[in-house]
Design an enzyme around this catalytic site. Structure first.
Site, PDB file in Angstrom:
ATOM      1  N   CYS A 380       0.730  -1.240  -0.056  1.00 36.93           N
ATOM      2  CA  CYS A 380       0.068   0.040  -0.039  1.00 36.93           C
ATOM      3  C   CYS A 380       0.798   1.302  -0.115  1.00 36.93           C
ATOM      4  O   CYS A 380       1.515   1.597  -0.910  1.00 36.93           O
ATOM      5  CB  CYS A 380      -1.099   0.110   1.107  1.00 36.93           C
ATOM      6  N   HIS A 519      -3.425  -5.328   0.665  1.00 36.33           N
ATOM      7  CA  HIS A 519      -3.109  -5.831   1.870  1.00 36.33           C
ATOM      8  C   HIS A 519      -2.873  -7.369   1.848  1.00 36.33           C
ATOM      9  O   HIS A 519      -3.856  -8.087   2.339  1.00 36.33           O
ATOM     10  CB  HIS A 519      -3.631  -5.210   2.855  1.00 36.33           C
ATOM     11  N   GLU A 521      -1.339  -9.405   3.388  1.00 32.38           N
ATOM     12  CA  GLU A 521      -1.220 -10.062   4.793  1.00 32.38           C
ATOM     13  C   GLU A 521      -2.444 -10.312   5.433  1.00 32.38           C
ATOM     14  O   GLU A 521      -2.394 -11.309   6.209  1.00 32.38           O
ATOM     15  CB  GLU A 521      -0.403  -8.913   5.750  1.00 32.38           C
TER      16      GLU A 521
HETATM   17  N1  GLN Z   1      -1.968   6.525   3.168  1.00 26.67           N
HETATM   18  C1  GLN Z   1      -2.105   5.937   1.768  1.00 26.67           C
HETATM   19  C2  GLN Z   1      -3.610   6.006   1.022  1.00 26.67           C
HETATM   20  O1  GLN Z   1      -4.440   6.283   1.742  1.00 26.67           O
HETATM   21  C3  GLN Z   1      -1.811   4.452   1.938  1.00 26.67           C
HETATM   22  C4  GLN Z   1      -2.631   3.808   2.714  1.00 26.67           C
HETATM   23  C5  GLN Z   1      -2.273   2.502   3.261  1.00 26.67           C
HETATM   24  O2  GLN Z   1      -0.889   2.057   3.350  1.00 26.67           O
HETATM   25  N2  GLN Z   1      -3.137   1.542   3.779  1.00 26.67           N
HETATM   26  O3  GLN Z   1      -3.506   5.821  -0.165  1.00 26.67           O
END
Ligand code: GLN
Length: 547
Positions: A380, A519, A521
Site C-alpha cells: 500500500c 494488503h 497480509e
Molecule cells: N495513505 C495511503 C492512502 O491512503 C496508503 C494507505 C495504506 O497504506 N493503507 O492511499
C-alpha cells in the site's frame, strides 16, 4: 440454530481472549463443526477505522469492506473463515443504529432506554446468520466490571434466556497470579471476577485460567468449588512460544472437550488435529533463519502491523526458516543515509501507513533495496513510496510525491504521481466521493480484483492472472506516469479489471522487488500462507545464502 459460546474476560486485560476464542474455533472445526467468530467491543468509536494504530493496533479489513478489530484477524488466521462486516460491532455502532431508528420514528414515540432498546439491538446483531453455522463464538471486549461493557453483558444474559435451554454457554478467562515469595498460585482474583459476573446474572460454564505455573490439583478444586464450575471445566492456559501452539495446547488441557460437555454433546466427535500438528512441526523444526526489516512509522506498538508480522511468520513456516522481524523507524533516516540502518537484513518490507511523517525514510528504503538488489515488498503506502522513488531517481520527475502529503500540509509541493481517487468501480457499481467526505469509511475498502500481466513475476508467484485482495486506501498511483516509469524498468504488472488503477508494480531488473496497492497480509494463514509472503521469504532465504 447455532449453539452460542460467549467469551468474557476478567481480572486484567490482554489475557488473550481473542486467541483463546480463535483456538477454540479451530478445535471445533477439527471436530467437524462449522464456526463463526464475532467480536463485541464496548468502546464508543463507531468502528476502529479512525483509531490510531499506536493506541489500538492494526485495523483489520474484511472482504466486504468493514474496518474491524484486529482480533478478527486472529479469527481468520485460525479458522480460515473469512470475517464479515457483521462479525464486529462496537457500542458506538449500536448506539448510532438505535439513535438513527429513533430519529426515523421506528420506536413509535417510546422512551428509548438501554434495556430494552440497546440490548435488543445487540441481541439482533448476535443473532445474524444464526442458521448458517453449528457454533457461534462471541467475544466481549474489555473486562467484566467495566462500565461501558454492561449493556453487552446484559444482552448476552438475556440472549441465553431467549434461546432454548442448553443453546448457550459462557466461557470466562482469568489470571492466576503466581506469588514467588509464598510459591503459590492465587485464586482470589478469579473468584472475585466470577462473583462480578454472577452479580450480573451470568454463571460461567468454563473457566480458562492463564497461569505461568502448572495449576496444582488443590487449586483447581478450589476454583471449581468457589466459582461453581466443574473441575474438568477449569482449563489451564500456559504461556506459549508461538500463538500457533494454542489449538493443540488448549486441546491437551481439555478445552474443546469441556465445551462439548457443557453442551451435553455425547459422544463427542473425534478431532482431526493434523493441520495443527503440521503447523506445530513447522514452528519447531526450522532450518536456518532470515532477518527482515519492517521500515515503518508505528514501530513502538508491534500490534500496529499484526497481520504483516504473522504473514511473515507463515512465509517462514512454509520455507522452514525462522523469521526474525526487526522494526526500523523510517523517520530516523528521513534526512540521512539509510544504508547504515538497512544493511545486513535479508529483505525489506515497507508496510501501509497514513500521513507524511517518515515517508522520506521509506522512499530511501525503497531506493536502497532497488540499488542493492535486496528483496523488497512494498504494501500500500510501501508501493506508493517505491513509485515515488522510481519517479524521482530514475524517471527524472524530481518533485514527485503524493497528494496525501500536500493535502495534509494544505500546500502544493509535489508532482502528484500518487493522487486522491474520487471515483472508482466496485463490481458493477460506480463509487464516488468528495474531497470533503468524512474521514471514517471513505476509503477504497475491501476485496477488489486485479488482473496480472502474463509472464510477470507476480503472475508467476500467484500461479494465476486474476486475483482478489483487500484494500484500504484513499490514494492511487496515477497511470499518467506509467509510460515514463515502464521505460526505466518499473513494470505495472497488475491493474484493476478496468485498467485504470495500478495494483502491482515490479522492477524488471531486480531479483525480487514488488509493490502492491492491497494488503496481502490480511489473507495469510499458518496452514495456508499467502503466495507473496511465501515467495518473499524464499527470496530472503536465497539472499541470506549470498552473504
Ligand atoms: N495513505 C495511503 C492512502 O491512503 C496508503 C494507505 C495504506 O497504506 N493503507 O492511499
Amino acid at each position: 440454530m447455532a449453539r452460542y459460546i460467549f467469551i468474557t474476560g476478567g481480572v486484567v486485560s490482554s489475557l488473550g481472549k481473542g486467541l483463546a476464542s480463535a483456538a477454540l474455533g479451530a478445535l471445533l472445526q477439527a471436530r467437524g463443526y462449522t464456526v463463526r467468530l464475532r467480536k463485541l467491543d464496548p468502546y464508543l468509536n463507531v468502528d476502529p477505522g479512525t483509531m490510531s494504530p499506536f493506541e489500538h493496533g492494526e485495523v483489520f479489513v474484511t472482504d466486504d469492506g468493514a474496518e474491524t478489530d484486529l482480533d478478527l484477524g486472529h479469527y481468520e488466521r485460525f479458522t480460515g473463515v473469512p470475517a464479515r462486516m457483521t462479525d464486529s460491532v462496537s457500542s458506538g455502532r449500536i448506539y448510532s443504529n438505535v439513535l438513527e431508528k429513533e430519529r426515523r420514528g421506528d420506536y413509535l414515540g417510546k422512551t428509548i432506554q438501554v434495556v430494552p432498546h440497546v440490548t435488543n439491538e445487540i441481541k439482533d446483531f448476535i443473532n445474524i446468520g444464526d442458521d448458517e453455522v453449528d457454533f457461534m463464538l462471541c467475544e466481549i471486549g474489555g473486562t467484566v466490571g467495566d462500565i461501558e461493557g454492561l449493556p453487552f453483558f446484559e444482552a448476552i444474559r438475556q440472549f441465553s434466556h431467549d434461546k432454548p435451554r442448553g443453546q448457550c454457554i459462557f466461557m470466562h478467562l482469568t489470571l492466576l497470579p503466581y506469588l514467588a515469595a509464598s510459591g503459590e498460585l492465587k485464586t482470589k482474583p478469579t473468584q472475585h471476577s466470577v462473583k462480578e459476573l454472577q452479580s450480573i446474572g451470568i454463571a460461567p460454564d468454563i473457566l480458562v485460567c492463564r497461569s505461568e505455573q502448572p495449576i496444582p490439583e488443590k487449586e483447581r478444586q478450589k476454583i471449581a468449588l468457589f466459582c461453581n464450575v466443574r473441575k474438568e471445566a477449569v482449563v489451564a492456559a500456559y504461556d506459549l512460544k508461538s500463538i500457533y501452539e494454542a489449538p493443540l495446547a488448549y486441546h491437551y488441557e481439555g478445552l474443546d472437550q469441556a465445551v462439548l460437555d457443557a453442551f451435553d454433546i455425547a459422544p463427542a466427535p473425534k478431532p482431526d488435529l493434523r493441520t495443527w500438528e503440521d503447523v506445530n512441526d513447522r514452528i519447531h523444526h526450522t532450518d536456518g533463519e532470515v532477518s527482515i526489516a519492517i521500515v515503518g512509522k508505528y514501530t513502538q506498538l508491534e500490534d500496529a502491523y499484526k497481520s504483516i508480522k504473522e504473514a511473515l511468520v507463515h512465509g517462514g513456516m512454509h520455507n522452514r526458516v525462522k523469521v526474525n522481524v526487526n522494526w526500523v523507524d523510517a523517520e530516523v533516516f528521513d534526512k540521512e543515509d539509510a544504508a547504515p540502518y538497512l544493511e545486513g537484513y535479508d529483505a525489506i518490507l515497507v508496510p501501509g501507513g497514513f500521513g507524511e511523517r517518515g515517508t522520506e525514510g521509506k522512499i530511501k528504503a525503497a531506493q536502497f533495496a532497488r540499488e542493492r538488489k535486496v528483496p523488497y515488498l512494498g504494501i500500500c503506502l510501501g508501493m506508493q513510496m517505491a513509485v515515488i522513488e522510481a519517479a524521482r531517481n530514475m524517471a527524472g520527475i524530481t518533485t514527485a510525491g503524493s497528494e496525501e502529503f500536500d493535502h495534509e500540509l494544505g500546500k502544493k509541493r509535489f508532482e502528484p504521481v500518487v493522487y486522491h481517487l474520487k471515483e472508482w468501480v466496485q463490481g458493477s457499481a460506480k463509487i464516488t466521493r468528495k474531497a470533503s467526505d468524512d474521514k471514517g469509511g471513505t476509503m477504497r475498502l475491501g476485496a477488489y480484483n486485479a488482473v496480472l500481466e502474463e509472464g510477470s513475476k507476480v503472475a508467476e508467484i500467484y500461479g494465476d492472472t486474476t486475483i482478489e485482495e483487500r484494500h484500504r486506501h484513499r490514494y492511487e498511483v496515477d497511470t499518467t506516469y506509467r509510460e515514463k516509469l515502464e521505460e526505466v524498468g518499473l513494470k505495472f504488472s497488475g491493474m484493476s479489471p478496468d485498467g485504470r488503477l495500478p495494483e502491482i508494480v515490479e522492477w524488471q531488473d531486480h531479483p525480487w522487488f514488488l509493490g502492491v496497492q492491497f494488503h496481502p497480509e490480511l489473507k495469510s494463514k499458518p496452514f495456508d500462507p499467502h503466495p507473496l509472503f511465501k515467495d518473499f521469504i524464499r527470496a530472503a532465504k536465497d539472499n541470506s545464502r549470498l552473504v
